[in-house]
Scaffold this motif. Structure first.
Motif, PDB file in Angstrom:
ATOM      1  N   ASN A 371       0.873  -1.119   0.018  1.00  0.00           N
ATOM      2  CA  ASN A 371      -0.008  -0.061  -0.032  1.00  0.00           C
ATOM      3  C   ASN A 371       0.916   1.297  -0.032  1.00  0.00           C
ATOM      4  N   ARG A 372       1.896   1.293   0.678  1.00  0.00           N
ATOM      5  CA  ARG A 372       2.579   2.395   1.120  1.00  0.00           C
ATOM      6  C   ARG A 372       3.595   2.433  -0.247  1.00  0.00           C
ATOM      7  N   SER A 373       3.921   1.591  -0.734  1.00  0.00           N
ATOM      8  CA  SER A 373       4.785   1.697  -2.064  1.00  0.00           C
ATOM      9  C   SER A 373       4.054   2.179  -3.220  1.00  0.00           C
ATOM     10  N   LEU A 374       2.818   1.825  -3.289  1.00  0.00           N
ATOM     11  CA  LEU A 374       1.853   2.200  -4.498  1.00  0.00           C
ATOM     12  C   LEU A 374       1.581   3.686  -4.247  1.00  0.00           C
ATOM     13  N   GLU A 375       1.232   4.186  -3.002  1.00  0.00           N
ATOM     14  CA  GLU A 375       0.920   5.511  -2.586  1.00  0.00           C
ATOM     15  C   GLU A 375       2.115   6.495  -3.052  1.00  0.00           C
ATOM     16  N   ARG A 376       3.350   6.052  -2.558  1.00  0.00           N
ATOM     17  CA  ARG A 376       4.733   6.860  -2.980  1.00  0.00           C
ATOM     18  C   ARG A 376       4.822   7.071  -4.350  1.00  0.00           C
ATOM     19  N   ILE A 377       4.716   5.856  -5.123  1.00  0.00           N
ATOM     20  CA  ILE A 377       4.847   5.805  -6.615  1.00  0.00           C
ATOM     21  C   ILE A 377       4.012   6.821  -7.416  1.00  0.00           C
ATOM     22  N   LEU A 378       2.557   6.811  -7.077  1.00  0.00           N
ATOM     23  CA  LEU A 378       1.452   7.687  -7.650  1.00  0.00           C
ATOM     24  C   LEU A 378       1.773   8.901  -7.222  1.00  0.00           C
ATOM     25  N   ASP A 379       2.294   9.351  -5.912  1.00  0.00           N
ATOM     26  CA  ASP A 379       2.700  10.895  -5.678  1.00  0.00           C
ATOM     27  C   ASP A 379       3.619  11.173  -6.229  1.00  0.00           C
ATOM     28  N   ARG A 380       4.823  10.429  -6.495  1.00  0.00           N
ATOM     29  CA  ARG A 380       6.032  10.983  -6.839  1.00  0.00           C
ATOM     30  C   ARG A 380       6.026  11.116  -8.304  1.00  0.00           C
TER      31      ARG A 380
END
Length: 416
Positions: A371-380
């Protein structure tokens, strides 16, 4: 053949020669799993050993849940060496009964919600450092090579275990040799490089136990070393095996699940757009990725404790039973239109982490990382895209794993 695995007394119409370790099988995994998702259990012969393959969701749940008929404990039989891929370490996933339940209770707090919240901030920092290396000038890159392959090494070995460079190298070497076990011919001995890697890992784990016992911190190893339930605690051997279990199972499976999620989501641009515009869909998208493209084709084998049957297929005492969660997760009776990625599906009772008493003890950790990896990829990188949306993934890894070899992507430069 080993006792309980002879094909001579089985229905020949249900026996198939299958090399589950072949590249051809891995490349056509979706075809195989789709077929298995609706067929009753059948017999597969692999290197002269007969196994019962279980694909339908209800059949898989039955095998996972019934500890009276099926055990994960490995019998001492010639030809079963390939299933002892952890070289005699008594991992929790291959223990049963009261001993398993006791060790699981002692381990559980180290993976509970409170422990995971402690690691969340550190995880976001590590993820951002890892994502910093991705090129943003529009050039293509392999996100598996630059990000995926290092994901759990950084998060677990650096952030959660607090290992130094030498210790990380030992665990990485152990991870590298494990696939050799599944290619051993029946009765063959483990190669020396395998033995050496496990000897070094054992010494390093005992070194870590001694360090954390003397100077505890807030890392997972410290939590395991100092775990207590009433007057009960781990022995040194149990501590070694608990730490080894976490490393051996999580280092690869979460990486595979992350790569599978990238493939499943980015190959469906309409679903990707929905998640980008509504971040509350991230948990559901992660679950759908685990369902459609999870980390493994098969789980640890079970062994029949008695003559029985599943889904109408006879199973003799001593037979190897292999559940295929990748097939069960495609069962159309449970998941309508199973080959469609639907970020809003929020699928329930997916079997990527197993089920019942042996459900992965670190599943909360794995889900948090995804969850956190997908969130950070989408944000960045809101414009991150596949270099070729029609590409066909290739796969590597040991038998039963589903490890994408590469995913070529690009980040178009921002427009002025």
């Amino acid at each position: 053949m080993a006792a309980g695995t002879s094909a001579s007394n089985l229905d020949p119409a249900l026996i198939f020669e299958i090399d589950v370790n072949s590249d051809a099988f891995k490349q056509r995994w979706m075809d195989h799993m789709t077929e298995w998702s609706t067929r009753p259990p059948f017999y597969a012969v692999w290197d002269e050993t007969v196994m019962v393959m279980v694909g339908r969701h209800a059949d898989a749940m039955e095998v996972f849940s019934d500890r009276e008929r099926f055990s994960v404990e490995l019998p001492a039989r010639v030809g079963f060496e390939r299933f002892d891929k952890f070289y005699g370490v008594e991992v929790l996933t291959q223990k049963d009964g009261a001993d398993h339940d006791r060790l699981r209770r002692l381990s559980a707090p180290a993976y509970g919600p409170a422990a995971m919240r402690k690691f969340d901030q550190e995880m976001s920092r590590i993820l951002d450092e890892m994502l910093d290396v991705l090129p943003t000038d529009g050039s293509v890159f392999d996100i598996v090579e630059l990000f995926g392959d290092h994901l759990m090494v950084r998060i677990m070995l650096d952030g959660m275990f607090r290992l130094d460079e030498r210790q990380r190298a030992v665990f990485n070497q152990m991870r590298a040799v494990i696939p050799m076990a599944t290619t051993l011919p029946p009765g063959a001995e483990f190669p020396q490089v395998y033995v050496d890697a496990f000897t070094a890992t054992r010494a390093t784990i005992h070194e870590l136990i001694a360090e954390r016992r003397a100077s505890p911190g807030d890392d997972i190893i410290s939590r395991l070393v100092h775990a207590r339930e009433d007057d009960d605690q781990f022995t040194d051997k149990e501590l070694h095996d608990a730490i080894f279990t976490l490393c051996a199972t999580a280092l690869q499976s979460t990486v595979s699940a992350m790569s599978g999620l990238l493939i499943a989501l980015w190959k469906n641009p309409d679903q990707l757009a929905a998640v980008r515009s509504d971040r509350s869909l991230i948990p559901s998208a992660v679950e759908e990725g685990l369902r459609l493209h999870g980390p493994a084709l098969f789980t640890f084998p079970r062994f029949a404790l008695e003559d029985t049957s599943v889904g109408g297929t006879p199973i003799h005492k001593g037979m190897i039973v292999r559940v295929a969660p990748a097939a069960a997760n495609l069962d159309p009776s449970v998941y309508p239109n199973p080959l469609t990625f639907d970020a809003r599906r929020n699928p329930q009772k997916t079997l990527s982490f197993g089920w019942g008493s042996h459900i992965c003890i670190a599943q909360r950790l794995a889900r948090m990382i995804l969850n956190r990896s997908l969130e950070r990829i989408l944000d960045r990188f809101p414009t991150l895209e596949l270099a070729d949306i029609d590409f066909t993934p290739t796969y590597r890894g040991q038998a039963g794993e589903l490890v994408p070899a590469s995913i070529i992507m690009r980040i178009p430069p921002a427009r002025p």
